[in-house]
Design a protein around this motif. Sequence first.
Motif, PDB file in Angstrom:
ATOM      1  N   ASP A 227       0.817  -1.209   0.000  1.00 43.85           N
ATOM      2  CA  ASP A 227       0.000   0.000   0.000  1.00 43.85           C
ATOM      3  C   ASP A 227       0.846   1.253   0.000  1.00 43.85           C
ATOM      4  O   ASP A 227       0.481   2.261  -0.578  1.00 43.85           O
ATOM      5  CB  ASP A 227      -0.883   0.014   1.244  1.00 43.85           C
ATOM      6  CG  ASP A 227      -2.015  -0.956   1.090  1.00 43.85           C
ATOM      7  OD1 ASP A 227      -2.978  -0.610   0.424  1.00 43.85           O
ATOM      8  OD2 ASP A 227      -1.909  -2.063   1.612  1.00 43.85           O
ATOM      9  N   SER A 228       1.970   1.180   0.694  1.00 46.69           N
ATOM     10  CA  SER A 228       2.780   2.378   0.829  1.00 46.69           C
ATOM     11  C   SER A 228       3.757   2.547  -0.325  1.00 46.69           C
ATOM     12  O   SER A 228       4.411   3.570  -0.417  1.00 46.69           O
ATOM     13  CB  SER A 228       3.552   2.335   2.144  1.00 46.69           C
ATOM     14  OG  SER A 228       2.687   2.036   3.200  1.00 46.69           O
ATOM     15  N   THR A 260      -4.695  -2.660   3.378  1.00 48.47           N
ATOM     16  CA  THR A 260      -6.025  -2.056   3.305  1.00 48.47           C
ATOM     17  C   THR A 260      -6.994  -3.097   2.762  1.00 48.47           C
ATOM     18  O   THR A 260      -6.571  -4.094   2.193  1.00 48.47           O
ATOM     19  CB  THR A 260      -6.018  -0.841   2.381  1.00 48.47           C
ATOM     20  OG1 THR A 260      -5.280  -1.179   1.222  1.00 48.47           O
ATOM     21  CG2 THR A 260      -5.403   0.338   3.048  1.00 48.47           C
ATOM     22  N   GLU A 263     -10.926  -3.673  -1.612  1.00 45.62           N
ATOM     23  CA  GLU A 263     -11.543  -2.665  -2.492  1.00 45.62           C
ATOM     24  C   GLU A 263     -10.600  -1.488  -2.698  1.00 45.62           C
ATOM     25  O   GLU A 263     -10.521  -0.916  -3.778  1.00 45.62           O
ATOM     26  CB  GLU A 263     -12.841  -2.120  -1.898  1.00 45.62           C
ATOM     27  CG  GLU A 263     -13.924  -3.141  -1.716  1.00 45.62           C
ATOM     28  CD  GLU A 263     -13.886  -3.746  -0.345  1.00 45.62           C
ATOM     29  OE1 GLU A 263     -13.494  -3.048   0.608  1.00 45.62           O
ATOM     30  OE2 GLU A 263     -14.222  -4.926  -0.213  1.00 45.62           O
ATOM     31  N   LYS A 268      -4.975   0.388  -6.465  1.00 46.60           N
ATOM     32  CA  LYS A 268      -3.626   0.956  -6.396  1.00 46.60           C
ATOM     33  C   LYS A 268      -2.705   0.381  -7.447  1.00 46.60           C
ATOM     34  O   LYS A 268      -1.669   0.960  -7.739  1.00 46.60           O
ATOM     35  CB  LYS A 268      -3.051   0.722  -5.006  1.00 46.60           C
ATOM     36  CG  LYS A 268      -3.739   1.589  -3.984  1.00 46.60           C
ATOM     37  CD  LYS A 268      -3.120   1.491  -2.632  1.00 46.60           C
ATOM     38  CE  LYS A 268      -3.844   2.441  -1.700  1.00 46.60           C
ATOM     39  NZ  LYS A 268      -3.644   2.136  -0.314  1.00 46.60           N
TER      40      LYS A 268
ATOM     41  N   LEU B 315     -11.983   7.837   7.236  1.00 46.36           N
ATOM     42  CA  LEU B 315     -11.909   7.913   5.774  1.00 46.36           C
ATOM     43  C   LEU B 315     -13.092   8.697   5.209  1.00 46.36           C
ATOM     44  O   LEU B 315     -12.930   9.495   4.279  1.00 46.36           O
ATOM     45  CB  LEU B 315     -11.877   6.507   5.183  1.00 46.36           C
ATOM     46  CG  LEU B 315     -10.549   5.788   5.331  1.00 46.36           C
ATOM     47  CD1 LEU B 315     -10.637   4.357   4.852  1.00 46.36           C
ATOM     48  CD2 LEU B 315      -9.469   6.517   4.552  1.00 46.36           C
ATOM     49  N   LEU B 403      -3.070   5.588   8.399  1.00 41.50           N
ATOM     50  CA  LEU B 403      -3.774   5.753   7.133  1.00 41.50           C
ATOM     51  C   LEU B 403      -2.924   6.537   6.140  1.00 41.50           C
ATOM     52  O   LEU B 403      -2.983   6.297   4.940  1.00 41.50           O
ATOM     53  CB  LEU B 403      -5.098   6.473   7.356  1.00 41.50           C
ATOM     54  CG  LEU B 403      -6.203   5.603   7.919  1.00 41.50           C
ATOM     55  CD1 LEU B 403      -7.411   6.443   8.267  1.00 41.50           C
ATOM     56  CD2 LEU B 403      -6.583   4.528   6.941  1.00 41.50           C
ATOM     57  N   LEU B 406      -0.380   4.319   4.640  1.00 46.58           N
ATOM     58  CA  LEU B 406      -0.998   3.413   3.683  1.00 46.58           C
ATOM     59  C   LEU B 406      -1.494   4.162   2.457  1.00 46.58           C
ATOM     60  O   LEU B 406      -2.123   3.592   1.584  1.00 46.58           O
ATOM     61  CB  LEU B 406      -2.173   2.689   4.327  1.00 46.58           C
ATOM     62  CG  LEU B 406      -1.803   1.760   5.462  1.00 46.58           C
ATOM     63  CD1 LEU B 406      -3.033   1.177   6.078  1.00 46.58           C
ATOM     64  CD2 LEU B 406      -0.902   0.672   4.956  1.00 46.58           C
ATOM     65  N   LYS B 407      -1.263   5.462   2.455  1.00 46.85           N
ATOM     66  CA  LYS B 407      -1.634   6.306   1.323  1.00 46.85           C
ATOM     67  C   LYS B 407      -3.138   6.354   1.093  1.00 46.85           C
ATOM     68  O   LYS B 407      -3.592   6.529  -0.034  1.00 46.85           O
ATOM     69  CB  LYS B 407      -0.916   5.846   0.050  1.00 46.85           C
ATOM     70  CG  LYS B 407       0.583   5.958   0.166  1.00 46.85           C
ATOM     71  CD  LYS B 407       1.188   6.280  -1.172  1.00 46.85           C
ATOM     72  CE  LYS B 407       2.548   6.902  -1.049  1.00 46.85           C
ATOM     73  NZ  LYS B 407       3.576   6.064  -0.526  1.00 46.85           N
ATOM     74  N   SER B 408      -3.901   6.115   2.120  1.00 49.41           N
ATOM     75  CA  SER B 408      -5.338   6.310   1.973  1.00 49.41           C
ATOM     76  C   SER B 408      -5.682   7.771   2.186  1.00 49.41           C
ATOM     77  O   SER B 408      -6.633   8.297   1.632  1.00 49.41           O
ATOM     78  CB  SER B 408      -6.107   5.464   2.983  1.00 49.41           C
ATOM     79  OG  SER B 408      -5.912   4.122   2.700  1.00 49.41           O
ATOM     80  N   VAL B 428      -9.115   7.891  -1.433  1.00 51.10           N
ATOM     81  CA  VAL B 428      -9.974   6.727  -1.608  1.00 51.10           C
ATOM     82  C   VAL B 428     -11.149   7.167  -2.465  1.00 51.10           C
ATOM     83  O   VAL B 428     -11.637   8.282  -2.321  1.00 51.10           O
ATOM     84  CB  VAL B 428     -10.461   6.219  -0.242  1.00 51.10           C
ATOM     85  CG1 VAL B 428     -11.311   4.990  -0.413  1.00 51.10           C
ATOM     86  CG2 VAL B 428      -9.285   5.896   0.642  1.00 51.10           C
ATOM     87  N   ASN B 429     -11.589   6.291  -3.358  1.00 48.58           N
ATOM     88  CA  ASN B 429     -12.593   6.762  -4.288  1.00 48.58           C
ATOM     89  C   ASN B 429     -14.016   6.608  -3.760  1.00 48.58           C
ATOM     90  O   ASN B 429     -14.262   6.017  -2.714  1.00 48.58           O
ATOM     91  CB  ASN B 429     -12.429   6.087  -5.652  1.00 48.58           C
ATOM     92  CG  ASN B 429     -12.744   4.627  -5.572  1.00 48.58           C
ATOM     93  OD1 ASN B 429     -13.285   4.149  -4.578  1.00 48.58           O
ATOM     94  ND2 ASN B 429     -12.402   3.898  -6.600  1.00 48.58           N
ATOM     95  N   SER B 431     -16.694   4.901  -4.645  1.00 49.58           N
ATOM     96  CA  SER B 431     -17.412   3.637  -4.448  1.00 49.58           C
ATOM     97  C   SER B 431     -17.029   3.001  -3.115  1.00 49.58           C
ATOM     98  O   SER B 431     -17.884   2.435  -2.421  1.00 49.58           O
ATOM     99  CB  SER B 431     -17.112   2.687  -5.608  1.00 49.58           C
ATOM    100  OG  SER B 431     -15.732   2.457  -5.693  1.00 49.58           O
ATOM    101  N   VAL B 432     -15.759   3.083  -2.760  1.00 49.42           N
ATOM    102  CA  VAL B 432     -15.329   2.500  -1.491  1.00 49.42           C
ATOM    103  C   VAL B 432     -15.938   3.269  -0.321  1.00 49.42           C
ATOM    104  O   VAL B 432     -16.453   2.687   0.642  1.00 49.42           O
ATOM    105  CB  VAL B 432     -13.792   2.503  -1.406  1.00 49.42           C
ATOM    106  CG1 VAL B 432     -13.345   1.989  -0.061  1.00 49.42           C
ATOM    107  CG2 VAL B 432     -13.199   1.678  -2.518  1.00 49.42           C
ATOM    108  N   LYS B 435     -19.440   2.410   0.124  1.00 47.74           N
ATOM    109  CA  LYS B 435     -19.597   1.097   0.751  1.00 47.74           C
ATOM    110  C   LYS B 435     -19.389   1.217   2.264  1.00 47.74           C
ATOM    111  O   LYS B 435     -20.171   0.692   3.058  1.00 47.74           O
ATOM    112  CB  LYS B 435     -18.568   0.140   0.150  1.00 47.74           C
ATOM    113  CG  LYS B 435     -18.686  -1.276   0.653  1.00 47.74           C
ATOM    114  CD  LYS B 435     -17.854  -2.223  -0.181  1.00 47.74           C
ATOM    115  CE  LYS B 435     -17.745  -3.561   0.482  1.00 47.74           C
ATOM    116  NZ  LYS B 435     -16.615  -3.668   1.415  1.00 47.74           N
ATOM    117  N   PHE B 436     -18.346   1.932   2.630  1.00 47.73           N
ATOM    118  CA  PHE B 436     -18.068   2.095   4.058  1.00 47.73           C
ATOM    119  C   PHE B 436     -19.219   2.790   4.762  1.00 47.73           C
ATOM    120  O   PHE B 436     -19.633   2.395   5.845  1.00 47.73           O
ATOM    121  CB  PHE B 436     -16.781   2.907   4.265  1.00 47.73           C
ATOM    122  CG  PHE B 436     -15.531   2.131   4.012  1.00 47.73           C
ATOM    123  CD1 PHE B 436     -15.583   0.753   3.847  1.00 47.73           C
ATOM    124  CD2 PHE B 436     -14.307   2.756   3.931  1.00 47.73           C
ATOM    125  CE1 PHE B 436     -14.448   0.024   3.604  1.00 47.73           C
ATOM    126  CE2 PHE B 436     -13.165   2.035   3.688  1.00 47.73           C
ATOM    127  CZ  PHE B 436     -13.229   0.676   3.522  1.00 47.73           C
TER     128      PHE B 436
END
Lengths: 698, 450
Positions: A227-228, A260, A263, A268, B315, B403, B406-408, B428-429, B431-432, B435-436
């Motif tokens: 992820d990173s 993550t 989804e 990525k 998020l 986060l 993790l590049k979110s 984060v796009n 659709s995700v 969903k969340f």
Amino acid sequence: MSFDDFMDSQKVVYELKPAARVAVPDGPLVYYQEGVPTESTVPFVRLLNGNEPRENMYRRYELFVSNWAKQYDQIVQILEKNEKNMFVDLQRYLSSDEDSTVFKGQPINLSTALLNLGPNISNHSLLLHNVWQNLVDESPDAIVVRLSSKVCSTVSFTMKILASDISRGLKTDLGRAASVPVSDSDDDMDSEPEDEEGQTRTIEMDSLMEKVFSRDKRLIVMIEDADSFPTSILTPLIKVLWNYNNQYRSKIKLVIGMSTPFEIFHEKLPKLTVRYMRPKYFQIDNTGQAVNEIMENVLLNINDTYDSLILEPRLVLKFLELKSKISISQFVNSMKVIYMSHYYSQPLSVMWTNDFSKIQLNSHLFDVFKRLPSVRRYEQSLDAEQAASLHKLLVSDNEAALGELLRQNLNKLIHWRYKMKTLVDLLNFMQEYFLEKSIWTDNLDLFRLIFKNVSYEEEHSNFENFNFLQLLWKKIRSSSLHDINSFIKTVREDADFWPLFENDDFEELSSASQTKRFVATLNRALLRCLEELNLNNIPFREICCVDLSALDLLTNTFNPQVRATCIDSLLNSKNYLLNTVHSDLSQLDPESSDMKLYRYLEPSVIELYKLSREAGVIANVYDFYQVFKNSLPREELENALRQKCLQPQLPAKIDDLTWDKMTLSWFLKSLAELQTLGFVREVKNKSETLEKLIWKDL
Amino acid sequence: MDPTTSPVDCRFRSYQLDLLAAYANPELGPMAPSMLVEGPSSSGKTYTLRRYFERLQRNKQILFSEIQCEYCLTRKTILHTILRNLINLLDMNVQQSAEMISKCDGLGTFVEVLKQIEHIYTTMCDGARHLPVVFVLDRVERLLPNENSSELCTALSRAHEQSPALNLFTFVYVVNRSDSLNIQTLALPTIAFTSYSINQIKDILLDRLTESGPSSLPPLQFRSFARQFLDIILDTYTSYFGTDIGLMIPVLAKLWPIFINPVNELGRIQNGTNDVLTTFQRNKSLLQSELALLDDLASADIPSSDLPKKTKYILIAAYLASYDDPKYDLILFSKQREARSNRKVRHSKKKSTKSSDQLSSRMLSPQAFTLERLLAILHAIYDENCDEPLLNDVELLSELATLSTLKSIMKLKLGDTIGGGTKWKCNVNWSVIKKFSDEVGFEIENFLID
């Protein structure tokens, strides 16, 4: 030491410095209210104002060390057992060679194992390390390379790391081969240029790969935190690996750790990169299961009662809720803190043992008995006559009778876990006997069903607690008389189950109309069992029970609310400055100069903070200072200061200039402190102005 | 020897082979020092070159080496590979070859090292020269973005000008478009490849398929079966494939078992049960979906790993902070509901008149926001939707930090980290996030302005 005092001791403490001319008296600076430290190496203190027998203090420490060690052992065992099975699938996938191609010369995609590490991010590095360890241990014919985003900042750097790791892997492999006495001459030939290469440090990927695969090795590349990784590194890396994989007939495997949810992760990687891979998905996360097993062990393990503390059901439920958030190591730490604080602060914890010979009892301990909250609650629950006799017993110094009471209730505590297990077993048995479809799947599930709605304060409101068994009751009502009777027979013959129903009319039924009554009887018995399991009703439970207050302890230990604590200390400085932990309040002299000064002026940062709360978002520094200066009670302060300081330092009459200088110095110092604390900041592009950082609660 | 009559087995490429033979034929004197080969992908460039040069090598006329530049990534690696391959080709048993190669650390020193190798070779062989050497630099334009491949090609094309010792080297650059290298002005001989026609592709694939096909069928029958299969699939997806064989092969490989397995089970082809058309009809729904075309990380449904509730809220808050204009914060997140509802009406009226042609902000890239704003929004939505209050503790901040690793949530590299005011973005796009928010029961649509 009570729990609140323990909490106090965790806080930051400001002390008023004694006046300069007053010689500091020798002796301990810290005032201990409850526990008194000893000279010994044991880190525990003597409780009960130091009146606890020294032996008990040692004993408590001893118990803590040995019991925690046993608990920890069990946890480690559970974890190990869980881990063993976790990697089997992955290992099989990585060692398999499937390359079925339809077209001649069709490129082979890179076998990629996608590891789902579970929702608990804090656990991932541990899991990845386990995966890596397992790969290294279990695949001797492979070289395993770990890539972490923390060191791979550019592509060329990544390749360099990859190359040096491979060559290191080759070398250790060579070392292993060398330790085997029979060595081929070929090997020796090979080894020489390799050493040379190590020295010249120019590592050619091509030749390295050639070397790896000429030894019939596999290469496993593990990308730890994909992820990173920037895509600009991942894509070329995967391409290069794919290329070598084609050259050397699928000898390279890729392992990718996903932190993550899927989804997010699958967005990525560019689709073009995905084309190079043949991905397979693995679930590498057993934290939830491990925590479940540990909790089940804590609840239902009846084998070694004395080694473990009883966790209250509510606390266990909370822990189960927390499990998706905390890592295994954090979980273990939490348990350890619970044990530690229990044995550290509970003088009666020595009683939770089957070896009473090492315990010294003295009158202070007996006093504690009488003051225990659980005993008082018990007294309230009795009717007037019994309460009176209990009261009499408590005030009298009849040690034998008191000991008897203690022994009785200790027995209850000892049997608590056994009872819990019996209840769970009985319900399991009932479900298995009457139902085809199960309402719950495992013990913890059942436990959650039983205890989630239990009210501890109003016990009579629990009568509907077993409503989740409706399906079961319905089924019993409709089942045949023969079935029910044979069930009753089994229960009557079972040594564990029978005591639950002893007081009831639990005879075999003669007609089908009685089934309704039978169900009611069952429900009643279950409710009674629940009541017996209510720890709050057992006196002396403090000896071995951990209740919900442990959660506060954990929160404050591991997740302190920095901001809230900070604001609180600024608003209520008394809690910190005049604290029983470090000063004996009864000996504080309200007439002393320090106290007088404190009454007029709390530490200036506090005064300033209070002012800033009243101010607008943007304030001019000069205005701020003026307000601060004028808010100070000048005359009283002057007097107090004169009393406190040596005469020559302070002129007899403080003129305006000196006063201004003094207050300005206080102001500037406090302002700097406020800035460091993050309450105000200077406005950019606008000099001499302050801006409050006022997001609420932030 | 005329190469057109030679057994160079390259179907549909005789024109290019003719050209090649004109530029690079050792029998006709010195070969061109460099050549450009251009053409769209999967038009047989590399394959043709490889076949041609390999035959010359077999005839002991040249030495040949092919370098996959795409996987070398950097210019330096390419140069090193050239040198190492040269040493191997010349079969020179030089000590310290690795050391010699390491002396080359870029274009500047490359020629020197090349000369040195040449010198060593001539002294070893008493002045005799070696055969011409051809290096095919495949996909040379696909280096890393910061590696300047046109510079590399220019330098290599001019290498022969630096010393007569280097006139035996030929560099062939294989690229999609020659203008990407900016070396047309050097007047290099260029061989252009054109795409295969769809029928030619079918023929080529058919050969490949039948060569590897282990089959119980008689060869001719199998061939016609395979041809039918190729016809049907390629015609179905032709708008997607174009003429890219690289795209076709994975899809065909994925679908082939569906067609061949019934045949293998029965051992023969029976019309109406397992011939291509019947299987195609039977699996129509499968082919209508995107199954075969999709390169997805996981084919089947996988259990989605869950995030803790709090993380989801973080998020969501980051998304809201990124896609809502700060000026509406008071309307959206204020605790005073009246203010919220009143203003909302007024706002929507205004908006509808003003910006009918404005893009939805969700289509744009996320806006940067300050950390404090994220936290404020988080508090607002969390307190309103969850029973427990959000503790503003160490855990929350460490979760944010995780986060961001993790590049979110991304931290932009501007602003002063210590003084506050750092800028962040949600990565984060929609659709995700949707969903969340469904999972935690949060109606995110109510909090988005458009």
